[in-house]
Structure formats: C-alpha cells, structure tokens
Design a protein around this motif. Sequence first.
Motif, PDB file in Angstrom:
ATOM      1  N   HIS A 621      -7.604  12.206 -72.763  1.00  0.00           N
ATOM      2  CA  HIS A 621      -7.037  11.783 -74.049  1.00  0.00           C
ATOM      3  C   HIS A 621      -7.851  10.628 -74.624  1.00  0.00           C
ATOM      4  O   HIS A 621      -8.184  10.607 -75.826  1.00  0.00           O
ATOM      5  CB  HIS A 621      -5.582  11.367 -73.865  1.00  0.00           C
ATOM      6  CG  HIS A 621      -4.916  10.900 -75.123  1.00  0.00           C
ATOM      7  ND1 HIS A 621      -4.837  11.671 -76.262  1.00  0.00           N
ATOM      8  CD2 HIS A 621      -4.300   9.728 -75.431  1.00  0.00           C
ATOM      9  CE1 HIS A 621      -4.204  11.006 -77.217  1.00  0.00           C
ATOM     10  NE2 HIS A 621      -3.872   9.822 -76.728  1.00  0.00           N
ATOM     11  N   TYR A 622      -8.196   9.674 -73.768  1.00  0.00           N
ATOM     12  CA  TYR A 622      -9.016   8.550 -74.221  1.00  0.00           C
ATOM     13  C   TYR A 622     -10.413   9.035 -74.601  1.00  0.00           C
ATOM     14  O   TYR A 622     -11.007   8.580 -75.596  1.00  0.00           O
ATOM     15  CB  TYR A 622      -9.097   7.503 -73.116  1.00  0.00           C
ATOM     16  CG  TYR A 622      -9.881   6.273 -73.491  1.00  0.00           C
ATOM     17  CD1 TYR A 622      -9.567   5.538 -74.631  1.00  0.00           C
ATOM     18  CD2 TYR A 622     -10.950   5.837 -72.701  1.00  0.00           C
ATOM     19  CE1 TYR A 622     -10.284   4.397 -74.974  1.00  0.00           C
ATOM     20  CE2 TYR A 622     -11.672   4.699 -73.029  1.00  0.00           C
ATOM     21  CZ  TYR A 622     -11.333   3.988 -74.177  1.00  0.00           C
ATOM     22  OH  TYR A 622     -12.037   2.858 -74.524  1.00  0.00           O
ATOM     23  N   LEU A 626     -12.442   8.584 -78.206  1.00  0.00           N
ATOM     24  CA  LEU A 626     -13.798   8.070 -78.355  1.00  0.00           C
ATOM     25  C   LEU A 626     -14.689   9.076 -79.077  1.00  0.00           C
ATOM     26  O   LEU A 626     -15.545   8.694 -79.894  1.00  0.00           O
ATOM     27  CB  LEU A 626     -14.387   7.742 -76.978  1.00  0.00           C
ATOM     28  CG  LEU A 626     -13.712   6.619 -76.186  1.00  0.00           C
ATOM     29  CD1 LEU A 626     -14.378   6.468 -74.820  1.00  0.00           C
ATOM     30  CD2 LEU A 626     -13.771   5.299 -76.955  1.00  0.00           C
ATOM     31  N   ALA A 627     -14.492  10.353 -78.743  1.00  0.00           N
ATOM     32  CA  ALA A 627     -15.305  11.392 -79.389  1.00  0.00           C
ATOM     33  C   ALA A 627     -15.052  11.420 -80.896  1.00  0.00           C
ATOM     34  O   ALA A 627     -15.993  11.556 -81.699  1.00  0.00           O
ATOM     35  CB  ALA A 627     -14.994  12.746 -78.771  1.00  0.00           C
ATOM     36  N   LYS A 628     -13.812  11.280 -81.286  1.00  0.00           N
ATOM     37  CA  LYS A 628     -13.479  11.243 -82.719  1.00  0.00           C
ATOM     38  C   LYS A 628     -14.100  10.021 -83.377  1.00  0.00           C
ATOM     39  O   LYS A 628     -14.564  10.082 -84.522  1.00  0.00           O
ATOM     40  CB  LYS A 628     -11.964  11.235 -82.902  1.00  0.00           C
ATOM     41  CG  LYS A 628     -11.299  12.556 -82.553  1.00  0.00           C
ATOM     42  CD  LYS A 628      -9.790  12.484 -82.765  1.00  0.00           C
ATOM     43  CE  LYS A 628      -9.132  13.806 -82.396  1.00  0.00           C
ATOM     44  NZ  LYS A 628      -7.657  13.755 -82.569  1.00  0.00           N
ATOM     45  N   ASN A 629     -14.115   8.907 -82.644  1.00  0.00           N
ATOM     46  CA  ASN A 629     -14.738   7.696 -83.181  1.00  0.00           C
ATOM     47  C   ASN A 629     -16.224   7.912 -83.403  1.00  0.00           C
ATOM     48  O   ASN A 629     -16.786   7.487 -84.430  1.00  0.00           O
ATOM     49  CB  ASN A 629     -14.501   6.527 -82.217  1.00  0.00           C
ATOM     50  CG  ASN A 629     -15.218   5.263 -82.644  1.00  0.00           C
ATOM     51  OD1 ASN A 629     -16.319   4.975 -82.178  1.00  0.00           O
ATOM     52  ND2 ASN A 629     -14.598   4.502 -83.539  1.00  0.00           N
ATOM     53  N   GLU A 647     -23.251   4.046 -79.043  1.00  0.00           N
ATOM     54  CA  GLU A 647     -23.916   4.285 -77.758  1.00  0.00           C
ATOM     55  C   GLU A 647     -22.988   3.992 -76.574  1.00  0.00           C
ATOM     56  O   GLU A 647     -22.934   4.739 -75.597  1.00  0.00           O
ATOM     57  CB  GLU A 647     -25.171   3.417 -77.664  1.00  0.00           C
ATOM     58  CG  GLU A 647     -25.992   3.676 -76.419  1.00  0.00           C
ATOM     59  CD  GLU A 647     -27.280   2.864 -76.415  1.00  0.00           C
ATOM     60  OE1 GLU A 647     -27.920   2.803 -75.350  1.00  0.00           O
ATOM     61  OE2 GLU A 647     -27.615   2.285 -77.461  1.00  0.00           O
ATOM     62  N   ARG A 648     -22.245   2.880 -76.663  1.00  0.00           N
ATOM     63  CA  ARG A 648     -21.333   2.523 -75.569  1.00  0.00           C
ATOM     64  C   ARG A 648     -20.243   3.576 -75.408  1.00  0.00           C
ATOM     65  O   ARG A 648     -19.894   3.968 -74.287  1.00  0.00           O
ATOM     66  CB  ARG A 648     -20.708   1.155 -75.830  1.00  0.00           C
ATOM     67  CG  ARG A 648     -19.693   0.740 -74.764  1.00  0.00           C
ATOM     68  CD  ARG A 648     -19.098  -0.621 -75.056  1.00  0.00           C
ATOM     69  NE  ARG A 648     -18.102  -0.972 -74.051  1.00  0.00           N
ATOM     70  CZ  ARG A 648     -16.832  -0.565 -74.066  1.00  0.00           C
ATOM     71  NH1 ARG A 648     -16.408   0.224 -75.065  1.00  0.00           N
ATOM     72  NH2 ARG A 648     -15.993  -0.923 -73.114  1.00  0.00           N
ATOM     73  N   ASN A 649     -19.679   4.040 -76.513  1.00  0.00           N
ATOM     74  CA  ASN A 649     -18.624   5.052 -76.450  1.00  0.00           C
ATOM     75  C   ASN A 649     -19.129   6.354 -75.845  1.00  0.00           C
ATOM     76  O   ASN A 649     -18.427   7.007 -75.062  1.00  0.00           O
ATOM     77  CB  ASN A 649     -18.060   5.316 -77.847  1.00  0.00           C
ATOM     78  CG  ASN A 649     -17.157   4.188 -78.329  1.00  0.00           C
ATOM     79  OD1 ASN A 649     -16.931   3.223 -77.595  1.00  0.00           O
ATOM     80  ND2 ASN A 649     -16.655   4.295 -79.546  1.00  0.00           N
ATOM     81  N   GLU A 655     -19.249   9.202 -68.735  1.00  0.00           N
ATOM     82  CA  GLU A 655     -18.732   8.769 -67.436  1.00  0.00           C
ATOM     83  C   GLU A 655     -17.378   9.412 -67.141  1.00  0.00           C
ATOM     84  O   GLU A 655     -17.122   9.867 -66.016  1.00  0.00           O
ATOM     85  CB  GLU A 655     -18.591   7.236 -67.387  1.00  0.00           C
ATOM     86  CG  GLU A 655     -18.055   6.743 -66.048  1.00  0.00           C
ATOM     87  CD  GLU A 655     -17.965   5.225 -65.959  1.00  0.00           C
ATOM     88  OE1 GLU A 655     -17.425   4.729 -64.943  1.00  0.00           O
ATOM     89  OE2 GLU A 655     -18.419   4.543 -66.888  1.00  0.00           O
ATOM     90  N   ILE A 656     -16.516   9.468 -68.144  1.00  0.00           N
ATOM     91  CA  ILE A 656     -15.207  10.105 -67.947  1.00  0.00           C
ATOM     92  C   ILE A 656     -15.376  11.577 -67.590  1.00  0.00           C
ATOM     93  O   ILE A 656     -14.694  12.099 -66.689  1.00  0.00           O
ATOM     94  CB  ILE A 656     -14.333   9.946 -69.209  1.00  0.00           C
ATOM     95  CG1 ILE A 656     -13.924   8.483 -69.389  1.00  0.00           C
ATOM     96  CG2 ILE A 656     -13.091  10.840 -69.122  1.00  0.00           C
ATOM     97  CD1 ILE A 656     -13.178   8.209 -70.684  1.00  0.00           C
ATOM     98  N   ALA A 657     -16.298  12.247 -68.281  1.00  0.00           N
ATOM     99  CA  ALA A 657     -16.537  13.664 -68.002  1.00  0.00           C
ATOM    100  C   ALA A 657     -17.008  13.869 -66.568  1.00  0.00           C
ATOM    101  O   ALA A 657     -16.537  14.773 -65.856  1.00  0.00           O
ATOM    102  CB  ALA A 657     -17.563  14.217 -68.986  1.00  0.00           C
TER     103      ALA A 657
END
Length: 729
Positions: A621-622, A626-629, A647-649, A655-657
């Motif tokens: 979900h998070y 971030l992807a939408k951002n 870049e950070r997002n 990393e989450i993936a």
Amino acid sequence: MANLRFEVVAEAFKKRPLEVNAPEARPSEYFAKYVFNRQKMYKYLPADVYAKLVDVIDNGASLDRSIADAVAEGMRQWAIENGVTHYTHWFQPLTQGTAEKHDAFVEHDGKGGMIEEFSGKLLFQQEPDASSFPNGGIRNTFEARGYSAWDPTSPVFIIDDTLCIPTIFISYTGEALDYKAPLLRSLHAVNVAATEVCHYFDKNVKKVSANLGWEQEYFLVDEDLYFARPDLMLTGRTLMGHDSAKNQQMDDHYFGTIPERVQAFMKDLEIQALELGIPCKTRHNEVAPGQFELAPIFEECNLAVDHNMLLMSLMKKVARKHGFVVLLHEKPFDGINGSGKHNNWSLTTDTGVLLHKSGKTPEDNLRFVVFIVETLMAVYNHNGLLKASVMSATNDHRLGANEAPPAIISSFLGKQLTDLLDHIEKADKKDLFKLEGKKGVKLDIPEIPEIIVDNTDRNRTSPFAFTGNRFEFRAVGSEANCAASMIVLNTAVAEALESFKTRVDALIKKGEDQTAAIIDVIREDIKTCRPIRFDGNGYSDEWKEEAAKRGLDCEASCPLCFDRYLDEASIKMFESQNVMKQNELIARDEVKWETYTKKIQIEGRVMGDLAMNHIIPVATHYQSRLAKNVESMIEIFGREEGKQLTERNVKIIREIAERTEKIEKGVEELIDARRVANKIESAREKAIAYHDTVAPMMEDIRYQIDKLELVVSDELWTLPKYRELLFIR
C-alpha cells in the motif's frame, strides 16, 4: 488501519494506576490469611489429629487415612467461613502450568435437598482424566484413568471461592504425570543421603531439607497494545519488530524509580500473594525497559515451587486489573535482556545451613567443604542433564544472549573458595590435618574461618554460581516450573553424597581414620570435578573451545539436549534414587519433543499469517502511494527532472518490492518445511527438523520484515512498535 494503531497507543498511555485496597494491618498480621496453616490447623482440628498431621509434615510419617474425615471437616469449616463454595485438587501436569477441576461442597441429603459436605475420601484422592494431559505415551487416549493425591506437606489455600488442595498426579499404573511427584521423591533422596553424610559430623541431625529461593523476572505491556499484537497473544513473544532507538543501552531502567502504574500493580500483587502465604520480599526494575523482578524469602523447596506456580497465575490475573498483561516468555523482545528465574538452592538441617560459611570447629569446616565439593560433583557428573532440565523452545532464545548464562553448565566459586579447594587438593596430606586424639581434629585449612558470605564478586555469565551460603542456578527460564531443574539437581546431589559415603565407609572398614578417609575422598573428588569450575567469561569463544576440551556438554540444539534424560548415567541415577523409572523418563522426553515442535509450529503459522495479511499489504500500500507520487512528479516536472526529484521514492519502491518478494518466498518455503517435518513420525526427529529447518527460516523472514518497518510510513504500520511496547507511561 493506521489511525487504529495510534488510537490504541494513545489509550494505553492515558492509563492511570488503579487504587489498591490495601489492608490497614501490617503484612505480618494478614500473611497467610487464606492458607490452612498450622495456626488454623490447631484451631479447626482435634488435638490428636493435629499432632498426627504435623508429624507427617515435619517428620515424614505415613499419612494415616483414619484422620482423613476429621481433617476434611476442619478444612471445610474454615473454608465456608471464608465464603468458599467449591474445592479442587490443584496439580502440576507436564504443561508448565497448573490444573484444577472445581467441585461444589454439596451432596444430596436423601430428603430432596442438599447438604454441604466434604469427606476425607475427597480430600485424599480424586480421579481426573489422565488421557487429556501430556503423558508421552504412558496412557492411551481410551485409557483415561489417573489419580490426584493430596500432598499434606504443602498447605491448602483459598483462591476466590475455591479451596485449592495441592496434589500429585499419577497414572492408573502408577507413573508420575506431573512435576510434584518426582520432586517429592528427589527431596526424599537428598534428605536420606545428606543426613547420612551429616552423621559423620553430628549424630543429632535428623533431617536435611533442600531450600529454594526463586527470583521471578517478567515483562509488563499495556493490555491494549498486547491485543494489537497477534504474535504476543498467540506465542508470548514478538516474532517481528525492529529495535527501538533507545532500549536498555543507557542502563537507566535497572533499579530505577518504579513507574506509578507498575508500583500500584506490584502493591496489589504483593498483598494478594502475602495473603496466600507467599513471602514476597524484593521488587525492582530489571535491566530491560518494561522488565521487573519479584523475589521471596527462601522456603522449603516443594513449598517454594508451589508458591512460584501460584504466583505466576496470580500475576496474570492482577495485571489485567491494572491494564497490563504479564509476559513470562523468556525472550519476548529481540535485542534486549530476556527473563530468567534464578533458582537459589541450598541445604539445611534441623541444626543449621550446610552450605554456610565456615563454622567454629574444624568439623564444621570440613562438613562445609564436603557438601560444596559433592554438589560440584553432582553438577559435573550431570552437567548435560542439568542443561536439559532448563532447555525449552522459549528459553532457547535466552541462553547465551545478553545477561543470560550460556548453554554450557559450569560453576563459579570465587577466588577464596577456589584457592581453598586447590589447597586441599595439592597440599601434602601429612600437613593438611593432624590427629590430636580426644581433642579432635585440627585442620590446616586456615582459609575457611575467613570466608565471608559475600566476599567475592559475582560472575553473571556463570550458570551455577556459589554465592555465599547457596548455589544460584541462573539458567532456569522465567516461565518454567522450577521443579524440573530441582528434580535433577536434588537427585544428582543425592547420588553424589551416596557415592561419597560408600567410598568413605570402605576406607574406614580398611582401618583408616574417619577424618582421614573423608579428606582422601574429598581430595579425589576435587580433582575429578575440576573441569566444571570456571571463573572466566562464559560468553567467550575461547570458553566454548575450553569447555569441549574439558568434556563438558556443549550441545546447543534444544531437541538434542533432551537426549541427556535417556543417557545410561541419567537412567541409572533416577532409578537408583527411586525418583523416576526409565519409562517415565522416556515419556517426559516425548512430551518435551512434542512441546518443542508445537511451539515452533504455532510460531511458524503466526509468522506466515502476519507476513501475508499484515506486513505485505501495508508495505505494498505504501509502495503504491510512492508510485503515484513518482507518476505525479514526472507529469508535473517532466521525465528527467521528475526522476531526479523522486529518486529516493524509487529506491524505496524497489526495496519494498525486493523485500516483499523474499518474504513471500520465505513464507512458501516455511510452509513446505512444516509439511515435510509434520510427516515425520518420530517425536524426536520431528523436533530436530523444526529446530534445524523451520526455526531458521522464521529468522530470515523476520529480518526482511524488520527492515521494512524502517522504510514503510509509520502512519501505515499496523503493529505497535518496540518503542511503544517497552516504555510504560
């Protein structure tokens, strides 16, 4: 989802101490208020019945069934005056807890009504279902008969509206299905063996008792936070959770000011414990945040075990009144100290303490040395078995971690006592003692008169340390039944003392003077048990290598440690001392293996559930946020500039993936490993499979989850974090 967690945390921090309805009287005036102790026995029992019952308690006389009805009637009268309506046989099955079935004080009066009745038959013996408790194959499911029998040496007590009668629990065919029966046998064994040895020094000694002073460590967490952590609820520990930035590294919690809410809980607990005859003495903050300790005055070992089991149950009940939940798991939080239950063990006679510092006469000094050395012999001969007695799936996490002792049994004596034993071993025998006819024996052991009970430092890494007038067995786990380790220790000491006396008597028969014979055997034993003595750092790798060279048991696998119960030496010891038979030992090992497997099995299921239904949904979900951002930033600033700004997002998304993929794969492998292990028929081999394959997989999954906790938005994380669980407001 996130708001719910914050609301739970906020509510937990709002809690205030409850008022404690403390008695106005001093503790000494209400101590044992709800215990059928001697004072009440004297009041409610006929004089002759009282005398016979006291003889049983003090001198081990056979329990006369002819007094059963009179004792039961006295108990019933006292109980009813205290509002009691039911009674129960209170026993300690092989579940680490206690068991009870309540029956009312009622029978038909033959006239269509009811009368309040409690007979001697019901006091002495009952027949609980033996098939529904762990029995290790001693009983088949269709063979349900078992017996509970009153233990008169542990006083009856009242909990709420129920009269609780401490009992042993045995199968229809006589095997022990509990901890109390073999504990009582081990206490008898050490009494007989130690009394015989005492007669070398004092013919007036009639009885030797083993004493126990346990130190109960525990954690408190807010009830609301506890119910928001399924892993705590179902396993007793956090299966995931990253370290708090601040935990115990400042050492500011240890012996610090007790939080107000905790103080109220402690006060309430102590009052109720004192009313039940539990002699609470010490309370304080322990090393880890949220961790505390309670310790009583020393008591006779059997009574102390009963009181500890009763206290653990009482703690849980009282804590809920104050908005807390007590955690007795040995390692509920990773990365900080776990909880132990140090068992301070000593021997006393009806004339004094056997392990006390030196006496006023050479005979007293020599007696002191004898009992110290033979205790060391017991620990040396059965160091692997002693370790097995404290090993469990839960204590496995604690041993060797932070303050807890390592999983290698050794004994710390301190410099003076070590020097003393070295002197006795190496000194010229002619110079060590001189016979002076009827004047007695003058021993050349000048160190003993100078021994002071607390003149040496403590070695916190020693599992079995001498601390002045007792040995402290520090490896026992916080949720364990103290009896498990005390059964082994008492029996091993009884065996060592018996062997000592046999060898001394053999020398005396050959014409050697008694004192010379004693010193000959002691010198031999000091040399034999030297490998168990270690005063250094038990955590070091060097000690592990050295311990192996010394022939000490260095096995770290919990299921394999249990094998020590079935060693030839262990079976011989238990059977020769009439404590347990071989089939009882086999059964207990089966129970230990099954219990280990079930605990890891439950943890694996909970881990998989939380990973797939809590952690991954929150993380993805998070990730979607971030992807939408990223998409929005690229749309606003263009592809090149948008990529730089996000870049950070993108790094976090990647990393989450990666981590969620590893978690999903890990859970699949965990399930497959459990399926493979579950097909193994042997309880031992199944436990080994769970230890070697399933448990390590859980650690790998935890690592990925704990890393995710650091990158996923705090507002989305559903589980209360360590910084919220550990610090009580």
